[in-house]
Design a protein around this motif. Structure first.
Motif, PDB file in Angstrom:
ATOM      1  N   HIS A  23     -13.587  -3.213   0.668  1.00  0.00           N
ATOM      2  CA  HIS A  23     -13.313  -4.524   1.276  1.00  0.00           C
ATOM      3  C   HIS A  23     -12.187  -5.185   0.510  1.00  0.00           C
ATOM      4  O   HIS A  23     -12.059  -4.986  -0.699  1.00  0.00           O
ATOM      5  CB  HIS A  23     -14.550  -5.439   1.164  1.00  0.00           C
ATOM      6  N   GLY A  48      -7.057  -8.174 -12.467  1.00  0.00           N
ATOM      7  CA  GLY A  48      -8.492  -8.010 -12.271  1.00  0.00           C
ATOM      8  C   GLY A  48      -8.946  -8.577 -10.934  1.00  0.00           C
ATOM      9  O   GLY A  48     -10.071  -8.352 -10.499  1.00  0.00           O
ATOM     10  N   GLY A  50      -7.232  -8.057  -8.069  1.00  0.00           N
ATOM     11  CA  GLY A  50      -6.739  -7.218  -6.976  1.00  0.00           C
ATOM     12  C   GLY A  50      -5.389  -7.698  -6.453  1.00  0.00           C
ATOM     13  O   GLY A  50      -4.976  -7.369  -5.350  1.00  0.00           O
ATOM     14  N   THR A  52      -2.417  -6.868  -7.267  1.00  0.00           N
ATOM     15  CA  THR A  52      -1.374  -5.847  -7.103  1.00  0.00           C
ATOM     16  C   THR A  52      -1.339  -5.348  -5.655  1.00  0.00           C
ATOM     17  O   THR A  52      -0.283  -5.321  -5.025  1.00  0.00           O
ATOM     18  CB  THR A  52      -1.631  -4.659  -8.068  1.00  0.00           C
TER      19      THR A  52
HETATM   20  P1  AMP Z   1      -5.340  -5.872 -10.204  1.00  0.00           P
HETATM   21  O1  AMP Z   1      -5.816  -7.287 -10.294  1.00  0.00           O
HETATM   22  O2  AMP Z   1      -4.403  -5.662  -9.081  1.00  0.00           O
HETATM   23  O3  AMP Z   1      -4.820  -5.404 -11.526  1.00  0.00           O
HETATM   24  O4  AMP Z   1      -6.610  -4.944  -9.839  1.00  0.00           O
HETATM   25  C1  AMP Z   1      -7.688  -4.812 -10.699  1.00  0.00           C
HETATM   26  C2  AMP Z   1      -8.530  -3.610 -10.380  1.00  0.00           C
HETATM   27  O5  AMP Z   1      -9.205  -3.778  -9.155  1.00  0.00           O
HETATM   28  C3  AMP Z   1      -7.733  -2.324 -10.253  1.00  0.00           C
HETATM   29  O6  AMP Z   1      -8.423  -1.319 -10.954  1.00  0.00           O
HETATM   30  C4  AMP Z   1      -7.726  -2.024  -8.779  1.00  0.00           C
HETATM   31  O7  AMP Z   1      -7.703  -0.635  -8.586  1.00  0.00           O
HETATM   32  C5  AMP Z   1      -9.049  -2.623  -8.323  1.00  0.00           C
HETATM   33  N1  AMP Z   1      -9.006  -3.118  -6.945  1.00  0.00           N
HETATM   34  C6  AMP Z   1      -8.039  -3.812  -6.355  1.00  0.00           C
HETATM   35  N2  AMP Z   1      -8.365  -4.109  -5.080  1.00  0.00           N
HETATM   36  C7  AMP Z   1      -9.601  -3.600  -4.870  1.00  0.00           C
HETATM   37  C8  AMP Z   1     -10.478  -3.588  -3.755  1.00  0.00           C
HETATM   38  N3  AMP Z   1     -10.169  -4.166  -2.600  1.00  0.00           N
HETATM   39  N4  AMP Z   1     -11.669  -2.954  -3.893  1.00  0.00           N
HETATM   40  C9  AMP Z   1     -11.980  -2.365  -5.074  1.00  0.00           C
HETATM   41  N5  AMP Z   1     -11.194  -2.344  -6.164  1.00  0.00           N
HETATM   42  C10 AMP Z   1     -10.013  -2.959  -6.062  1.00  0.00           C
END
Ligand code: AMP
Length: 429
Positions: A23, A48, A50, A52
Motif C-alpha cells: 500500500h 523512513g 517512503g 523516495t
Molecule cells: P524512504 O523514506 O523513501 O527512505 O523509505 C524508507 C523505507 O520504506 C525504504 O526501505 C523503502 O523501501 C520502504 N518503503 C517505501 N515505500 C513503501 C511502501 N509503500 N510499502 C512498504 N515499504 C515502503
C-alpha cells in the motif's frame, strides 16, 4: 488509497509488488496524484516515510509519457553519497523493464565510469552537488532537457553548505520544469523553496513510525563511563543490530577500535572514509555480519537499514530535531525499536530541549554492573604532559645537583686538611 489508484504504468505496479510495497505510505498517497498533474511539490517528510518512491513514481511516469532524449530528463540532487546510492537503488527497481536509464553521480570514486555512463546517454541522474558540477565543468552533462528536478533532504543540503552549489545547478536548469523539494523540516528551506519552486503543493506527513513504536530511554552517565555502559548494554543479546551515533569522526573511530578490542564486530561510517569503505561497512551491517555500526550524523543521513534493533546516542545530538531523526532509524517496518541516549552532566540542557520537542519527558535508567562512583580518569592534555615532563626533568636535575653537592661535601670532610704554608706556625728559634 491503493497503488492501483495511481495513474501509473502497469510495469511500475508490478515492480512495486516485486519490491514488497503493498500500500502507498501517507506521503506517497499525498504526493503522487498531485505530482502526476505536473504541479511542483514542497514536501515535509523524513527518511523512513517512503518519500523516495513518492517522487520517483511520478518522475518515472513523466519520462515514460514524454519523448526520449540524449540528455538527462530528470535530475535528483541529494546531500550524501549514501542517499544517492539508496535513491538510485529504488529508481533502478522501480524502472525495471521500463525503457529508462538511471545513473548515479557522486564523489569519492573514479570519475571515468560516470563520464562514460553520461556520454552513453541517461534519462535520470541522481547526484551529489560537488561531483555533478565537476561533470558540468568537463562538459559531460547538459541540463537543457531536464523536465523534473528533485531536491531531496534540502534542509541537510543547507546544513552541509551546499546552497551555492544548488544555486549554480538551478541556474543551468530550464525554467519550464517540475520541481519537487523534500525536507525533514520546512522552516529552514522556505527561502530556497521560493527560489526553486513555482506555486508548489505543500505536502506534510508525519513519520510512519511514531516514536511510540520506539522505546526511548536516557542513561545518565559521566563521560568516562560511557564505553563501560555501552559494553554492559551490548550484553543484551537482542541488541543484534546496533547503530551508534558519535559526535565526531575521531570519537567514532575510537569507539570502533575499543569495541573490536572487546571482540564486538563493529564498523564505522563517516566523512573521512572512502566511498568503498562506507559501502562495505553498510553492506556488512545490512547483512548482519557486523553487529554495530558507528556513525556521525552527516554520514548516517540516508542510512536505510531494516531491522536496526537499537539506536544508541553515545553522544547527544547537537540539535533536538536530529534526535527524532536518529531514533527513527530503529523501529522500522512496524517493529519495536530501542533508542538509548547517554546523557553526560553537560547534556542536560539539550535533553530538556529534546523533551520539549517530543512533548514529554523521557524515562531515565541506570544499569546494574556499573560502578557510577568510579572517579574520572581524565587524560592529561599535551600541554599538561609537557609541563609534567619539564617539572620532572627539573626535579631530577635538582636531585642530581644535590647529590653531587653532598658527595663533594663528604669528600671534603673526609680529606685531611692540608695546612697551608701561610697558616703554618712560625718556627721558634
Ligand atoms: P524512504 O523514506 O523513501 O527512505 O523509505 C524508507 C523505507 O520504506 C525504504 O526501505 C523503502 O523501501 C520502504 N518503503 C517505501 N515505500 C513503501 C511502501 N509503500 N510499502 C512498504 N515499504 C515502503
Amino acid at each position: 488509497m491503493q497503488f492501483i489508484d495511481f495513474n501509473i504504468d502497469p510495469r511500475m505496479q508490478d515492480n512495486l509488488r516485486a519490491m514488497g510495497f503493498e500500500h502507498p505510505t501517507p506521503i506517497q498517497s499525498a504526493t503522487v496524484p498531485q505530482a502526476l498533474t505536473g504541479r511542483d511539490i514542497l514536501g515535509s517528510a523524513e527518511t523512513g516515510t517512503g518519500k523516495t518512491a513518492a517522487f520517483l513514481l511520478p518522475l518515472l511516469q513523466k519520462l515514460l509519457d514524454t519523448p526520449a532524449s540524449r540528455h538527462p530528463r530528470a535530475l535528483v540532487l541529494v546531500p550524501t553519497r549514501e542517499l544517492a546510492l539508496q535513491v538510485s537503488e529504488q529508481a533502478t527497481q522501480l524502472s525495471k523493464s521500463l525503457p529508462l536509464r538511471v545513473t548515479t553521480v557522486y564523489g569519492g570514486v573514479g570519475i571515468s565510469p560516470q563520464t562514460q555512463a553520461l556520454k552513453r546517454g541517461v534519462d535520470v541522474v541522481i547526484a551529489t552537488p560537488g561531483r555533478l558540477l565537476d561533470h558540468v565543468g568537463r562538459g559531460n552533462i547538459k541540463f537543457s532537457d531536464v523536465q523534473v528536478f528533485v531536491l531531496d533532504e534540502a534542509d541537510r543540503m543547507l546544513d552541509i553548505g551546499f546552497l551555492p552549489d544548488i544555486r549554480r545547478v538551478v541556474r543551468l536548469l530550464p525554467k519550464e520544469r517540475q520541481t519537487m523539494l523534500f525536507s525533514a523540516t520546512l522552516k529552514p528551506i522556505v527561502s530556497l523553496s521560493r527560489e526553486v519552486t513555482r506555486d508548489p503543493v505543500r505536502v506534510e506527513v508525519e513519520k510512519t513510525v511514531t516514536p511510540d513504536a520506539i522505546e526511548q530511554v536516557l542513561f545518565p552517565v559521566p563521560e568516562h563511563l560511557k564505553f563501560q555502559l555501552l559494553i554492559q548494554l551490548l550484553k543484551d543479546e537482542t541488541a543484534d543490530s546496533v547503530l551508534i551515533f558519535s559526535r565526531t569522526k575521531r570519537r567514532a573511530d575510537r569507539i570502533v577500535h575499543k569495541l573490536k578490542r572487546e571482540k564486538v564486530s563493529a564498523a564505522v561510517i563517516h566523512g573521512d572514509r572512502s566511498q568503498g569503505q562506507r559501502v562495505r561497512a553498510l553492506e556488512s551491517f545490512r547483512a548482519g555480519k557486523t553487529r554495530v555500526l558507528v556513525a556521525t550524523d552527516i554520514a548516517a543521513r540516508g542510512i536505510d537499514v531494516e531491522g536496526i534493533s537499537h539506536v544508541i546516542n553515545y553522544d547527544v545530538p547537537q540539535q533536538a530535531e536530529d534526535y527524532v531523526h536518529r531514533i527513527g532509524r530503529t523501529g522500522r517496518a512496524e517493529a519495536v525499536g530501542n533508542a538509548f541516549t547517554f546523557v553526560a552532566p553537560d547534556d542536560e540542557r539539550m535533553i530538556h530541549r529534546i523533551e520539549y520537542v517530543l512533548g514529554h519527558k523521557l524515562p531515565r535508567r541506570q544499569v546494574d554492573g556499573i560502578d557510577y562512583s568510579v572517579p574520572v580518569v581524565r587524560r592529561p592534555s599535551p600541554e599538561e604532559i609537557r609541563k609534567y615532563v619539564e617539572a620532572n626533568r627539573r626535579k631530577k636535575e635538582a636531585a642530581a645537583a644535590e647529590a653531587v653537592a653532598t658527595v663533594t661535601k663528604k669528600r671534603r670532610r673526609r680529606r685531611p686538611r692540608r695546612r697551608s704554608k701561610s697558616a703554618a706556625p712560625a718556627k721558634s728559634n
